[in-house]
Write a protein that holds these residues in place. Sequence first.
Motif, PDB file in Angstrom:
ATOM      1  N   ILE A   1      22.979 -16.071  22.991  1.00 58.13           N
ATOM      2  CA  ILE A   1      22.788 -15.182  24.144  1.00 58.13           C
ATOM      3  C   ILE A   1      23.416 -13.820  23.862  1.00 58.13           C
ATOM      4  N   LEU A   2      24.470 -13.800  23.064  1.00 55.88           N
ATOM      5  CA  LEU A   2      25.120 -12.533  22.729  1.00 55.88           C
ATOM      6  C   LEU A   2      24.251 -11.640  21.846  1.00 55.88           C
ATOM      7  N   SER A   3      23.366 -12.225  21.071  1.00 59.13           N
ATOM      8  CA  SER A   3      22.569 -11.443  20.132  1.00 59.13           C
ATOM      9  C   SER A   3      21.683 -10.394  20.807  1.00 59.13           C
ATOM     10  N   PRO A   4      20.899 -10.722  21.849  1.00 58.24           N
ATOM     11  CA  PRO A   4      20.108  -9.670  22.486  1.00 58.24           C
ATOM     12  C   PRO A   4      20.966  -8.607  23.167  1.00 58.24           C
ATOM     13  N   ILE A   5      22.125  -9.009  23.684  1.00 58.67           N
ATOM     14  CA  ILE A   5      23.008  -8.036  24.310  1.00 58.67           C
ATOM     15  C   ILE A   5      23.510  -7.041  23.274  1.00 58.67           C
ATOM     16  N   ILE A   6      23.921  -7.543  22.125  1.00 53.82           N
ATOM     17  CA  ILE A   6      24.383  -6.662  21.054  1.00 53.82           C
ATOM     18  C   ILE A   6      23.240  -5.761  20.586  1.00 53.82           C
ATOM     19  N   MET A   7      22.034  -6.327  20.480  1.00 50.52           N
ATOM     20  CA  MET A   7      20.889  -5.524  20.052  1.00 50.52           C
ATOM     21  C   MET A   7      20.583  -4.413  21.051  1.00 50.52           C
ATOM     22  N   LEU A   8      20.675  -4.698  22.342  1.00 56.22           N
ATOM     23  CA  LEU A   8      20.434  -3.670  23.353  1.00 56.22           C
ATOM     24  C   LEU A   8      21.454  -2.537  23.255  1.00 56.22           C
ATOM     25  N   VAL A   9      22.707  -2.879  23.023  1.00 56.36           N
ATOM     26  CA  VAL A   9      23.749  -1.852  22.900  1.00 56.36           C
ATOM     27  C   VAL A   9      23.479  -0.961  21.694  1.00 56.36           C
TER      28      VAL A   9
ATOM     29  N   SER B   1      36.956  10.467  17.527  1.00 55.42           N
ATOM     30  CA  SER B   1      36.193   9.277  17.888  1.00 55.42           C
ATOM     31  C   SER B   1      36.026   8.294  16.741  1.00 55.42           C
ATOM     32  N   GLY B   2      36.723   8.448  15.649  1.00 53.95           N
ATOM     33  CA  GLY B   2      36.588   7.520  14.532  1.00 53.95           C
ATOM     34  C   GLY B   2      36.978   6.104  14.890  1.00 53.95           C
ATOM     35  N   MET B   3      38.088   5.946  15.607  1.00 52.83           N
ATOM     36  CA  MET B   3      38.519   4.612  16.014  1.00 52.83           C
ATOM     37  C   MET B   3      37.588   4.001  17.052  1.00 52.83           C
ATOM     38  N   THR B   4      36.981   4.824  17.880  1.00 52.55           N
ATOM     39  CA  THR B   4      36.039   4.318  18.876  1.00 52.55           C
ATOM     40  C   THR B   4      34.845   3.672  18.182  1.00 52.55           C
ATOM     41  N   GLY B   5      34.318   4.323  17.161  1.00 50.58           N
ATOM     42  CA  GLY B   5      33.207   3.747  16.403  1.00 50.58           C
ATOM     43  C   GLY B   5      33.601   2.461  15.709  1.00 50.58           C
ATOM     44  N   LEU B   6      34.820   2.410  15.185  1.00 51.35           N
ATOM     45  CA  LEU B   6      35.304   1.212  14.507  1.00 51.35           C
ATOM     46  C   LEU B   6      35.474   0.065  15.496  1.00 51.35           C
ATOM     47  N   ILE B   7      35.992   0.350  16.676  1.00 51.15           N
ATOM     48  CA  ILE B   7      36.154  -0.678  17.696  1.00 51.15           C
ATOM     49  C   ILE B   7      34.785  -1.207  18.140  1.00 51.15           C
ATOM     50  N   PHE B   8      33.763  -0.352  18.125  1.00 51.44           N
ATOM     51  CA  PHE B   8      32.412  -0.761  18.506  1.00 51.44           C
ATOM     52  C   PHE B   8      31.771  -1.630  17.424  1.00 51.44           C
ATOM     53  N   ILE B   9      32.028  -1.312  16.172  1.00 53.95           N
ATOM     54  CA  ILE B   9      31.350  -1.985  15.064  1.00 53.95           C
ATOM     55  C   ILE B   9      32.003  -3.319  14.695  1.00 53.95           C
ATOM     56  N   LEU B  10      33.316  -3.442  14.805  1.00 56.78           N
ATOM     57  CA  LEU B  10      33.998  -4.656  14.356  1.00 56.78           C
ATOM     58  C   LEU B  10      33.552  -5.932  15.083  1.00 56.78           C
ATOM     59  N   PRO B  11      33.446  -5.956  16.407  1.00 52.17           N
ATOM     60  CA  PRO B  11      32.977  -7.201  17.041  1.00 52.17           C
ATOM     61  C   PRO B  11      31.551  -7.575  16.648  1.00 52.17           C
ATOM     62  N   ILE B  12      30.694  -6.585  16.491  1.00 55.69           N
ATOM     63  CA  ILE B  12      29.320  -6.855  16.079  1.00 55.69           C
ATOM     64  C   ILE B  12      29.301  -7.458  14.678  1.00 55.69           C
ATOM     65  N   THR B  13      30.099  -6.892  13.778  1.00 54.15           N
ATOM     66  CA  THR B  13      30.165  -7.394  12.409  1.00 54.15           C
ATOM     67  C   THR B  13      30.721  -8.815  12.380  1.00 54.15           C
ATOM     68  N   ALA B  14      31.780  -9.074  13.144  1.00 58.49           N
ATOM     69  CA  ALA B  14      32.365 -10.414  13.172  1.00 58.49           C
ATOM     70  C   ALA B  14      31.366 -11.441  13.706  1.00 58.49           C
ATOM     71  N   PHE B  15      30.644 -11.094  14.763  1.00 55.98           N
ATOM     72  CA  PHE B  15      29.651 -12.011  15.326  1.00 55.98           C
ATOM     73  C   PHE B  15      28.538 -12.277  14.317  1.00 55.98           C
ATOM     74  N   ASN B  16      28.075 -11.245  13.633  1.00 56.47           N
ATOM     75  CA  ASN B  16      27.004 -11.425  12.646  1.00 56.47           C
ATOM     76  C   ASN B  16      27.465 -12.259  11.462  1.00 56.47           C
ATOM     77  N   LEU B  17      28.707 -12.088  11.016  1.00 55.70           N
ATOM     78  CA  LEU B  17      29.217 -12.918   9.923  1.00 55.70           C
ATOM     79  C   LEU B  17      29.333 -14.384  10.350  1.00 55.70           C
ATOM     80  N   TYR B  18      29.755 -14.618  11.588  1.00 51.33           N
ATOM     81  CA  TYR B  18      29.820 -15.985  12.116  1.00 51.33           C
ATOM     82  C   TYR B  18      28.426 -16.622  12.121  1.00 51.33           C
ATOM     83  N   LEU B  19      27.432 -15.871  12.613  1.00 52.51           N
ATOM     84  CA  LEU B  19      26.064 -16.403  12.630  1.00 52.51           C
ATOM     85  C   LEU B  19      25.535 -16.646  11.229  1.00 52.51           C
ATOM     86  N   ARG B  20      25.820 -15.728  10.310  1.00 51.82           N
ATOM     87  CA  ARG B  20      25.365 -15.901   8.927  1.00 51.82           C
ATOM     88  C   ARG B  20      25.936 -17.190   8.342  1.00 51.82           C
ATOM     89  N   TYR B  21      27.219 -17.436   8.598  1.00 55.07           N
ATOM     90  CA  TYR B  21      27.842 -18.666   8.102  1.00 55.07           C
ATOM     91  C   TYR B  21      27.184 -19.899   8.719  1.00 55.07           C
TER      92      TYR B  21
END
Length: 170
Positions: A87-95, A125-145
């Motif tokens: 369910i998180l995947s479409p939400i992340i895609m919309l963002v 805004s460098g840290m803002t972009g990093l905070i936005f990207i890290l949860p998406i990356t972690a979720f995608n790595l979990y799904l890949r595994y």
Amino acid sequence: MVKLSWDTQGRIALKDYRKERWRHFFYCLIPVGLFIVGTIAAVSVHPAVGIGIYAVGAILLFYYRYRFLQVMVKRLHDMNMSGKVLILSPIIMLVVLAALVVFVVYSVSSGSVGPVVDKWFGDNSGMTGLIFILPITAFNLYLRYQMNREGTYGANRYGAPPGVAQANLF
């Protein structure tokens, strides 16, 4: 090739999932191409033309993503897991898609990409972009595994193993 129905019942083996993943990758090149053409059209022709092309690309992308989510749910079923985590995947895609549209609109309104990149990824805004990207990356790595693990042996709560009762799954 796996014959897909419009439901998420049953299981898909790991080798069939890998084939579908590659097919999904190549299908998603079509919307990406439309996004590139839409950006060029928005800058060179008219913003409304670019937005129209973007809309077609977004509709195709959502369709392809929905179909692949069905495959991913069946893959999770093969490991005796629920597909509700997706369910998180479409939400992340919309963002991400909303951020891309905002980026293009700001680029078109400012006349170039440079000021927009400086505004979004500048010193403040460098840290803002990093905070936005890290949860998406972690979720995608979990799904890949999860998607590349072997499935359970024998029948589980989602049915028989792929290939055993294939006629009943579709």
